[in-house]
Structure formats: C-alpha cells, structure tokens
Scaffold this motif. Structure first.
Motif, mmCIF file in Angstrom:
data_model
loop_
_atom_site.group_PDB
_atom_site.id
_atom_site.type_symbol
_atom_site.label_atom_id
_atom_site.label_comp_id
_atom_site.label_asym_id
_atom_site.label_seq_id
_atom_site.Cartn_x
_atom_site.Cartn_y
_atom_site.Cartn_z
ATOM 1 N N LEU A 191 -11.497 13.254 4.204
ATOM 2 C CA LEU A 191 -10.872 13.289 2.876
ATOM 3 C C LEU A 191 -10.199 11.946 2.564
ATOM 4 C CD1 LEU A 191 -10.226 14.977 0.374
ATOM 5 C CD2 LEU A 191 -8.136 15.756 1.508
ATOM 6 N N GLU A 192 -9.597 11.356 3.570
ATOM 7 C CA GLU A 192 -8.958 10.049 3.370
ATOM 8 C C GLU A 192 -9.994 9.010 2.928
ATOM 9 O OE1 GLU A 192 -6.818 8.536 6.758
ATOM 10 O OE2 GLU A 192 -6.608 6.547 5.851
ATOM 11 N N LEU A 193 -11.142 9.017 3.595
ATOM 12 C CA LEU A 193 -12.204 8.072 3.233
ATOM 13 C C LEU A 193 -12.681 8.312 1.793
ATOM 14 C CD1 LEU A 193 -14.349 5.892 4.070
ATOM 15 C CD2 LEU A 193 -15.792 7.798 4.811
ATOM 16 N N LEU A 194 -12.925 9.581 1.461
ATOM 17 C CA LEU A 194 -13.394 9.908 0.107
ATOM 18 C C LEU A 194 -12.363 9.489 -0.948
ATOM 19 C CD1 LEU A 194 -14.875 13.436 0.890
ATOM 20 C CD2 LEU A 194 -16.195 11.517 -0.033
ATOM 21 N N LEU A 195 -11.107 9.696 -0.635
ATOM 22 C CA LEU A 195 -10.046 9.357 -1.590
ATOM 23 C C LEU A 195 -9.863 7.852 -1.734
ATOM 24 C CD1 LEU A 195 -7.326 12.022 -0.795
ATOM 25 C CD2 LEU A 195 -8.124 11.448 -3.092
ATOM 26 N N ASP A 241 -0.822 12.682 1.977
ATOM 27 C CA ASP A 241 0.349 11.933 2.438
ATOM 28 C C ASP A 241 -0.003 11.304 3.790
ATOM 29 O OD1 ASP A 241 2.724 11.140 3.610
ATOM 30 O OD2 ASP A 241 3.871 12.858 2.880
ATOM 31 N N LEU A 242 -0.238 9.981 3.767
ATOM 32 C CA LEU A 242 -0.693 9.291 4.973
ATOM 33 C C LEU A 242 0.378 9.266 6.055
ATOM 34 C CD1 LEU A 242 -2.396 6.335 3.142
ATOM 35 C CD2 LEU A 242 -3.587 7.954 4.608
ATOM 36 N N LEU A 243 1.599 9.195 5.637
ATOM 37 C CA LEU A 243 2.713 9.095 6.576
ATOM 38 C C LEU A 243 2.884 10.391 7.361
ATOM 39 C CD1 LEU A 243 5.078 7.440 7.566
ATOM 40 C CD2 LEU A 243 6.358 8.129 5.552
ATOM 41 N N ARG A 244 2.928 11.484 6.641
ATOM 42 C CA ARG A 244 3.149 12.782 7.311
ATOM 43 C C ARG A 244 1.851 13.484 7.650
ATOM 44 N NH1 ARG A 244 6.378 11.747 3.421
ATOM 45 N NH2 ARG A 244 8.594 11.536 3.805
ATOM 46 N N ARG A 245 0.740 12.864 7.269
ATOM 47 C CA ARG A 245 -0.578 13.464 7.483
ATOM 48 C C ARG A 245 -0.640 14.884 6.925
ATOM 49 N NH1 ARG A 245 -4.053 10.391 10.012
ATOM 50 N NH2 ARG A 245 -5.391 12.035 10.805
ATOM 51 N N ILE A 299 -2.446 22.301 2.262
ATOM 52 C CA ILE A 299 -3.797 22.573 2.750
ATOM 53 C C ILE A 299 -3.866 22.111 4.204
ATOM 54 C CG2 ILE A 299 -6.240 21.947 2.507
ATOM 55 C CD1 ILE A 299 -5.724 21.526 -0.478
ATOM 56 N N ASP A 300 -4.270 23.020 5.098
ATOM 57 C CA ASP A 300 -4.376 22.653 6.517
ATOM 58 C C ASP A 300 -5.758 22.102 6.816
ATOM 59 O OD1 ASP A 300 -1.799 23.362 7.458
ATOM 60 O OD2 ASP A 300 -2.363 25.477 7.232
ATOM 61 N N LEU A 301 -5.791 20.892 7.334
ATOM 62 C CA LEU A 301 -7.066 20.257 7.676
ATOM 63 C C LEU A 301 -7.086 19.891 9.154
ATOM 64 C CD1 LEU A 301 -7.534 17.713 4.719
ATOM 65 C CD2 LEU A 301 -8.415 20.041 4.907
ATOM 66 N N THR A 302 -8.271 19.891 9.743
ATOM 67 C CA THR A 302 -8.409 19.345 11.094
ATOM 68 C C THR A 302 -8.312 17.819 10.974
ATOM 69 O OG1 THR A 302 -10.797 19.030 10.907
ATOM 70 C CG2 THR A 302 -10.040 21.196 11.681
ATOM 71 N N SER A 303 -8.209 17.141 12.104
ATOM 72 C CA SER A 303 -8.040 15.688 12.013
ATOM 73 C C SER A 303 -9.303 15.027 11.453
ATOM 74 C CB SER A 303 -7.634 15.087 13.352
ATOM 75 O OG SER A 303 -8.662 15.217 14.266
ATOM 76 N N GLU A 322 0.828 -1.200 0.000
ATOM 77 C CA GLU A 322 0.000 0.000 0.000
ATOM 78 C C GLU A 322 0.868 1.258 0.000
ATOM 79 O OE1 GLU A 322 -3.998 1.658 2.114
ATOM 80 O OE2 GLU A 322 -2.353 0.992 3.362
ATOM 81 N N SER A 323 0.470 2.192 -0.831
ATOM 82 C CA SER A 323 1.243 3.415 -0.963
ATOM 83 C C SER A 323 0.996 4.330 0.234
ATOM 84 C CB SER A 323 0.826 4.106 -2.248
ATOM 85 O OG SER A 323 1.153 5.461 -2.192
ATOM 86 N N ASP A 324 1.928 5.204 0.482
ATOM 87 C CA ASP A 324 1.771 6.190 1.541
ATOM 88 C C ASP A 324 0.981 7.398 1.067
ATOM 89 O OD1 ASP A 324 3.196 4.654 3.266
ATOM 90 O OD2 ASP A 324 5.102 5.627 2.847
ATOM 91 N N PHE A 325 0.616 7.400 -0.209
ATOM 92 C CA PHE A 325 -0.077 8.553 -0.765
ATOM 93 C C PHE A 325 -1.401 8.163 -1.408
ATOM 94 C CE2 PHE A 325 4.426 9.498 -0.881
ATOM 95 C CZ PHE A 325 4.480 10.789 -0.355
ATOM 96 N N LEU A 326 -2.374 9.067 -1.276
ATOM 97 C CA LEU A 326 -3.628 8.919 -2.012
ATOM 98 C C LEU A 326 -3.740 10.148 -2.903
ATOM 99 C CD1 LEU A 326 -5.910 7.870 0.984
ATOM 100 C CD2 LEU A 326 -5.079 6.368 -0.814
ATOM 101 N N ASN A 327 -4.151 9.939 -4.146
ATOM 102 C CA ASN A 327 -4.202 11.046 -5.099
ATOM 103 C C ASN A 327 -5.517 11.105 -5.855
ATOM 104 O OD1 ASN A 327 -1.299 9.890 -5.028
ATOM 105 N ND2 ASN A 327 -1.058 12.022 -5.632
ATOM 106 N N ALA A 328 -5.865 12.309 -6.274
ATOM 107 C CA ALA A 328 -6.936 12.517 -7.258
ATOM 108 C C ALA A 328 -6.601 13.822 -7.947
ATOM 109 C CB ALA A 328 -8.296 12.609 -6.582
ATOM 110 N N ALA A 329 -6.543 13.799 -9.263
ATOM 111 C CA ALA A 329 -6.084 14.965 -10.040
ATOM 112 C C ALA A 329 -4.785 15.481 -9.398
ATOM 113 C CB ALA A 329 -7.166 16.028 -10.121
#
Ligand code: CA
Length: 225
Positions: free
Chosen positions: A159-163, A136-140, A149-153, A124-131
């Motif tokens: 976003l992780e689920l959607l991706l 970056d799952l590792l560095r969150r 882009i700053d996101l809350t947890s 499994e990659s450490d990254f999820l992408n779209a366009a």
C-alpha cells in the motif's frame, strides 16, 4: 525500502539482516568494505548501515566513496567504542547518525526509521493520503474514514508503494521487486493474491474504490471515477 548493511562480524550481520527483514525491509548484507562499496555504488538503497572496522577498506572509506559518488542516502555507522573522535569523524565524512556497539536492535530500528523519514528529503511528510485513506509512516498505521485498518507488513509495504506512486500504473514486475525482492519470472500469483486481500481491507465498504487493475499492465491507486 531497501537497506544495505556492511558488517563483517557474522553474528551481528545475520542478526541485523534478520531483524530488518522482519521489520519488512529488503536487505543486502556485505561482509567487507569493498563488497559494501561496490553494492552501494551499483544498487539503489534507501539507507546504509556501516560498521566502521571492516576488512579490506574500512567503514570510513566506504562512506567517503558513497558521498564522492554523489549518493545521498542516509548512512548510520556502527562504532565499537563510545569515542568522541570517531563520532565526529563519521559525521564530518557525511554520516547521518551512529550507534555504539553493543546496541539493542529496537534502538537501531528506531534510528533507521527516523533517518528514513528525514532521508535527504527533509520535508517529507509522515503521512501518505488518497481520498479518505491515510497511511501513517511513523506509527505504521492505516485508517480509512478514520477507521483503523489492520495490515500485514507486506500489505503495508504494498500500500505504501501504491500510495507513493499514486496515479501511476505499476507493473507487477516492479511491485515484485520493490515489495517482495523477487523476480517476476517466479511462477507465482503472490501479487494478485496480495492485491485482492489489500482491496478487501482498503476498498470494501468504502467509496471511492482506490485500487484499480489495469488489464495486462498492472495496478494503480487512484480514486475511481
Ligand atoms: Ca567489524
């Protein structure tokens, strides 16, 4: 991501649950081996943290039960002493990693994240992408067109689920249970509000728009035509 913690010591159990929840995991805590095994076999978890010395059945028996049932979630066990035999036994029984008590929570969290990344799906990659959006799952960290882009947890989890399931329409009830660990009948518009905020951060000023509303059904992440 959902984690099962099996720990009979009240303080340690509460501390683990609290810390993991703050790190935006959904956590079930079992206080003895039988309860832990029951949960492990009836619920879906991404990972289990097992104390070895437990009342009822011990951590080894819980681990054996999990593996016999064909569940391959990563298991991290907690042992009270730095005992080589214990470690070997745990790993032979199918555990993936261990920690010796007492441990720093940051250490446990690092191990948990490593196991989740490896988690059965070794490649499994450490990254999820779209366009041009990248998570970056590792560095969150999240970037779009290279801009941070700053996101809350919670936004990150959403976003992780959607991706992870991009192209798939996700009903609000599924999002509620996966990201908020709550039932949809709770009278709340928390998901709409979160989606709106996430959209402002992820889509405003960018093309194509990625987060789509499917009226009456839910939300989907895909590049708009
Ligand atoms: Ca114990």
């Amino acid at each position: 991501m959902k984690i099962l913690v099996v720990e009979d010591e009240q303080k340690t159990g509460d501390y683990l649950r609290q810390g993991l929840m703050e790190a935006s995991f959904i956590v079930d805590l079992a206080r003895d081996g039988l309860d832990g095994l029951h949960l492990a076999l009836t619920e879906a978890y991404d990972l289990a943290v097992l104390d070895v010395k437990l009342p009822g059945i011990d951590g080894w028996q819980v681990l054996q039960g999990i593996r016999r049932a064909g569940k391959d979630m990563p298991v991290l066990f907690l042992t009270a002493r730095d005992d080589v035999e214990d470690r070997v036994k745990g790993l032979e029984l199918g555990a993936d990693d261990y920690l010796v008590k007492p441990f720093a929570f940051s250490e446990l969290l690092a191990r948990v994240r490593t196991l989740l990344r490896r988690g059965g799906k070794a490649k499994e990659s450490d990254f999820l992408n779209a366009a041009d959006l990248e998570l970056d799952l590792l560095r969150r960290r999240v970037t779009r067109s290279g801009r941070k882009i700053d996101l809350t947890s919670k936004e990150f989890s959403l976003l992780e689920l959607l991706l992870r399931r991009q192209g798939e329409v996700l009903p609000r009830s599924l999002i509620a249970s996966q990201v908020w660990d709550m039932n949809f009948d709770s009278d709340t518009n928390v998901i709409e509000v979160a989606i709106r905020r996430l959209r402002v951060k992820v889509d405003d000023g960018f093309e194509p728009k990625l987060i789509q509303t499917v009226r009456g059904m839910g939300y989907v992440l895909e590049a708009a035509e």
